[in-house]
Enzyme design. Structure first.
Site, PDB file in Angstrom:
ATOM      1  N   SER A  15       0.808  -1.220   0.000  1.00  0.00           N
ATOM      2  CA  SER A  15       0.000   0.000   0.000  1.00  0.00           C
ATOM      3  C   SER A  15       0.837   1.265   0.000  1.00  0.00           C
ATOM      4  CB  SER A  15      -0.937   0.009   1.208  1.00  0.00           C
ATOM      5  OG  SER A  15      -0.202  -0.013   2.421  1.00  0.00           O
ATOM      6  N   ASP A 185      -0.832   5.534  12.205  1.00  0.00           N
ATOM      7  CA  ASP A 185      -0.776   4.139  12.651  1.00  0.00           C
ATOM      8  C   ASP A 185       0.642   3.555  12.629  1.00  0.00           C
ATOM      9  OD1 ASP A 185      -0.311   3.951   9.953  1.00  0.00           O
ATOM     10  OD2 ASP A 185      -1.988   2.606   9.517  1.00  0.00           O
ATOM     11  N   HIS A 188       1.201   3.812   7.658  1.00  0.00           N
ATOM     12  CA  HIS A 188       0.735   4.492   6.447  1.00  0.00           C
ATOM     13  C   HIS A 188       0.996   5.998   6.571  1.00  0.00           C
ATOM     14  CE1 HIS A 188      -1.642   0.728   6.490  1.00  0.00           C
ATOM     15  NE2 HIS A 188      -1.390   0.770   5.182  1.00  0.00           N
TER      16      HIS A 188
END
Length: 210
Positions: A15, A185, A188
């Site tokens: 991601s 977090d 990310h």
């Protein structure tokens, strides 16, 4: 600069690389890969390059292996940029241990993938660490993440590949700032966190020493 005019630069990962490139932020996403492309283009406008983003959110090395022929080898890169491993570690700490990838499997799989890409395409590799935006190096997930980053460093040496020490880049900014400045977090990043990663890439790509 390491890249030469006319080369094809393919990024692959999870991601952190994806960043919406398959959706509203197509085709490059809005993360570090897009920043690297923009900054390299701005600094070297006379060096035309083709940029390809093949990040997929949630991927581990197992997922890369399943799509490697299509998304790495099939892209015929001159440079293959790989950053993978965050999910391989994180899943063990996020209540999904069956999806975590043990260190020995991670190393063996990544080595096999890199070798197959080099053998099939003759590409150069550029390898970047997984990371955790956590200043306490004794914290269990951070300690485990460092073990996976050490694998990437070893593979970079083994393949003669430039190495982007993304964890080191975050450690430097964490000396004077809190983790939540860079990510909510610890994984990310927001745009400033992606800029930290992109700056680490630029140092390696351009040979900056400042």
């Amino acid at each position: 600069m390491r890249f030469e005019a006319g080369q094809r630069i393919v990024f692959i990962g999870d991601s952190i690389t994806d960043c919406g490139r398959r959706d509203v932020r197509a085709p490059y996403g809005d993360g570090y890969m897009s920043l690297v492309r923009a900054l390299v283009t701005a600094r070297f406008p006379g060096t035309p390059l083709t940029w390809v983003n093949r990040g997929v959110s949630g991927n581990t090395v197992r997922d890369l292996a399943a799509r490697w022929d299509r998304d790495a080898i099939g892209q015929r890169p001159d440079w293959l940029v790989v950053m993978i491993g965050i999910n391989d570690v994180w899943r063990a700490f996020a209540g999904r241990p069956h999806e975590a990838v043990p260190l020995d499997e991670y190393e063996a799989t990544l080595r096999t993938l890199l070798r197959s890409a080099v053998d099939a395409t003759g590409c150069r590799l550029l390898l970047a660490d997984p990371y955790l935006i956590e200043p306490d190096r004794t914290e269990p997930q951070r300690a485990e993440s460092d073990r996976y980053a050490a694998v990437v460093a070893r593979l970079a040496e083994e393949f003669g590949a430039p190495h982007v020490a993304t964890q080191r880049a975050f450690d430097a900014v964490l000396e004077v700032s809190p983790p939540d400045l860079w990510a909510d977090d610890r994984v990310h990043p927001g745009l400033p966190g992606h800029a930290v990663i992109a700056d680490a890439f630029l140092r390696v790509i351009t040979g900056r020493t400042d």
